[in-house]
Motif scaffolding. Sequence first.
Motif, PDB file in Angstrom:
ATOM      1  N   GLU A  74       0.829  -1.202   0.000  1.00  0.00           N
ATOM      2  CA  GLU A  74       0.000   0.000   0.000  1.00  0.00           C
ATOM      3  C   GLU A  74       0.866   1.256   0.000  1.00  0.00           C
ATOM      4  OE1 GLU A  74      -3.294   0.441  -0.242  1.00  0.00           O
ATOM      5  OE2 GLU A  74      -3.487  -1.714  -0.586  1.00  0.00           O
ATOM      6  N   SER A  79      -2.383  -1.042  -8.813  1.00  0.00           N
ATOM      7  CA  SER A  79      -3.724  -1.142  -9.400  1.00  0.00           C
ATOM      8  C   SER A  79      -4.765  -1.694  -8.432  1.00  0.00           C
ATOM      9  CB  SER A  79      -3.682  -2.011 -10.663  1.00  0.00           C
ATOM     10  OG  SER A  79      -3.209  -3.312 -10.358  1.00  0.00           O
ATOM     11  N   ASP A  80      -4.343  -2.467  -7.436  1.00  0.00           N
ATOM     12  CA  ASP A  80      -5.287  -3.018  -6.461  1.00  0.00           C
ATOM     13  C   ASP A  80      -5.389  -2.171  -5.197  1.00  0.00           C
ATOM     14  OD1 ASP A  80      -6.014  -5.173  -8.028  1.00  0.00           O
ATOM     15  OD2 ASP A  80      -4.357  -6.419  -7.313  1.00  0.00           O
ATOM     16  N   SER A  81      -4.703  -1.051  -5.176  1.00  0.00           N
ATOM     17  CA  SER A  81      -4.772  -0.151  -4.026  1.00  0.00           C
ATOM     18  C   SER A  81      -5.836   0.912  -4.290  1.00  0.00           C
ATOM     19  CB  SER A  81      -3.410   0.509  -3.786  1.00  0.00           C
ATOM     20  OG  SER A  81      -3.512   1.510  -2.803  1.00  0.00           O
ATOM     21  N   GLN A  82      -6.933   0.828  -3.568  1.00  0.00           N
ATOM     22  CA  GLN A  82      -8.023   1.778  -3.764  1.00  0.00           C
ATOM     23  C   GLN A  82      -7.572   3.214  -3.498  1.00  0.00           C
ATOM     24  OE1 GLN A  82     -11.539   1.107  -4.609  1.00  0.00           O
ATOM     25  NE2 GLN A  82     -10.388  -0.626  -5.421  1.00  0.00           N
ATOM     26  N   TRP A  91      -7.557   6.074  -6.435  1.00  0.00           N
ATOM     27  CA  TRP A  91      -8.409   7.255  -6.271  1.00  0.00           C
ATOM     28  C   TRP A  91      -7.565   8.530  -6.231  1.00  0.00           C
ATOM     29  CZ3 TRP A  91     -13.692   8.407  -5.661  1.00  0.00           C
ATOM     30  CH2 TRP A  91     -14.547   7.315  -5.817  1.00  0.00           C
ATOM     31  N   GLN A 106     -14.670  -2.367  -9.148  1.00  0.00           N
ATOM     32  CA  GLN A 106     -14.311  -1.646  -7.936  1.00  0.00           C
ATOM     33  C   GLN A 106     -13.984  -0.177  -8.193  1.00  0.00           C
ATOM     34  OE1 GLN A 106     -12.702  -4.227  -9.180  1.00  0.00           O
ATOM     35  NE2 GLN A 106     -10.475  -3.964  -9.201  1.00  0.00           N
ATOM     36  N   ILE A 107     -13.776   0.223  -9.446  1.00  0.00           N
ATOM     37  CA  ILE A 107     -13.496   1.625  -9.729  1.00  0.00           C
ATOM     38  C   ILE A 107     -14.577   2.249 -10.612  1.00  0.00           C
ATOM     39  CG2 ILE A 107     -11.004   1.425  -9.454  1.00  0.00           C
ATOM     40  CD1 ILE A 107     -10.762   1.263 -12.472  1.00  0.00           C
ATOM     41  N   LEU A 159     -15.410   5.530  -9.218  1.00  0.00           N
ATOM     42  CA  LEU A 159     -14.357   6.499  -9.510  1.00  0.00           C
ATOM     43  C   LEU A 159     -14.497   7.042 -10.922  1.00  0.00           C
ATOM     44  CD1 LEU A 159     -11.724   7.978  -8.914  1.00  0.00           C
ATOM     45  CD2 LEU A 159     -10.487   5.891  -9.522  1.00  0.00           C
TER      46      LEU A 159
END
Length: 436
Positions: free
Chosen positions: A140, A197-200, A204, A363-364, A367
């Motif tokens: 992260e 890419s998998d870190s929200q 964001w 998940q995005i 966004l």
Amino acid sequence: MADWFLLSGVRPVVLLLVLMLAFVVLRYSWSNFRLDPRRGQFMTYLSLCITAVVVLIVTNHILLFLAAWIAISLLLHQLLMFYPQRPRAVLAAHKKFILARFSELFLATALVLIYLQTETLFIDQSMAIISQQERGWYLEFAALSLVMAALIKCAQLPLHGWLIQVVEAPTPVSALLHAGIINLGGFLLLVTTPVWSDSQLAVWWLCLVAAISSCVAALIMTTRISIKVRLAWSTSAQMGLMLVEIGLGYYELALLHLVAHSIYKAHAFLSVSEVAYIKQPQARSIFRVALVFIGFQAMTIALALLVSGQPKWVPSALLAMALASLWLNLSHWRVRLWMSGVLLVAYFALSLTVKSFFLVAPQIAALELVVAAILNIFAVSYWIIHHTPQYRLSQRWFISLNAGLYLDEWLTRLVLWLWPSHPIRYYQKRNKQVTA
């Protein structure tokens, strides 16, 4: 040693692009500096900088990647300071030097964390391991560090001022910088996709900062007269849009954007003139402008739903802005229809041919909706300013944008307070003595 270098993924395309641009810039520089006694020194720095870019692209080793990243910045500093008697060039180089150190610090932090997580110094092996591991705080923090390094490298607001002032540097330097160096932030994210890419939070942050920066820079660009300054603001805006595409997962589209922008900017800077002709804005009914844009927005969303079953908010917003600009600025209806048809056919042919261009991870999806809203706010602001100049709000907003929203002034004061630039003081003192 064979494992130290890699030519796969996006690397061959970017390498071919850099080599082509390097040939053009070097040839132009040799002719442009034919009367300068320091031509050999300039060509040496330029060649070394291009070599460092090539090494960065093809290397597969973390340490060599970081060394090339740092070398590019240091060699670029020498090119920017080639004429130290130009105060604005010195100021730009000074700010660039400081910001580059922060970018390198973020990149070094990310690479160290990646090594601690994967226990390998090779980038391809690290990415393969990370894609199969569960995410921890190491990744992260590494993701956020990579995003920050890319945002600084791509001169996103409010850390953009050096890019605008760097137009004081020699023309080949501007061409190389805008076409082959500043987009390395996007290249960094493309080759380290599994990390961030998998870190929200990272995604964001990347998309929001880049989207706002892109829209604000594009608005400011439209108020400038100097063609070089317009091109510089355009670069900041285009890099922001490219980072948005990367953040939303449109990797192939971002790569296409990177290549097209590099070729265009190299040509633009090497053939630049002094002043841009700005068409006087025509007063239009704000209701007509809104009706045209809303109509095209609804049409593009409906077509996207019909073709793919998804609204595709960001591509639809961009396509609607392009169509509205055509219909509001072109006078002949046949030209409008022809260009609109070409644009629509190209868009949907692209979406059907390469489906991954427009597939957004669930998940995005939220966004993407937020980014589309930011783009729509930009479109409304642009048309209010340039198509309704009779309103006081438009006039005030135009003046503020023409001043760059005073963002760079605050950064310049902070930078000079933290680390004063002695060459600037020296030349200012010398100019006062000459004037007296």
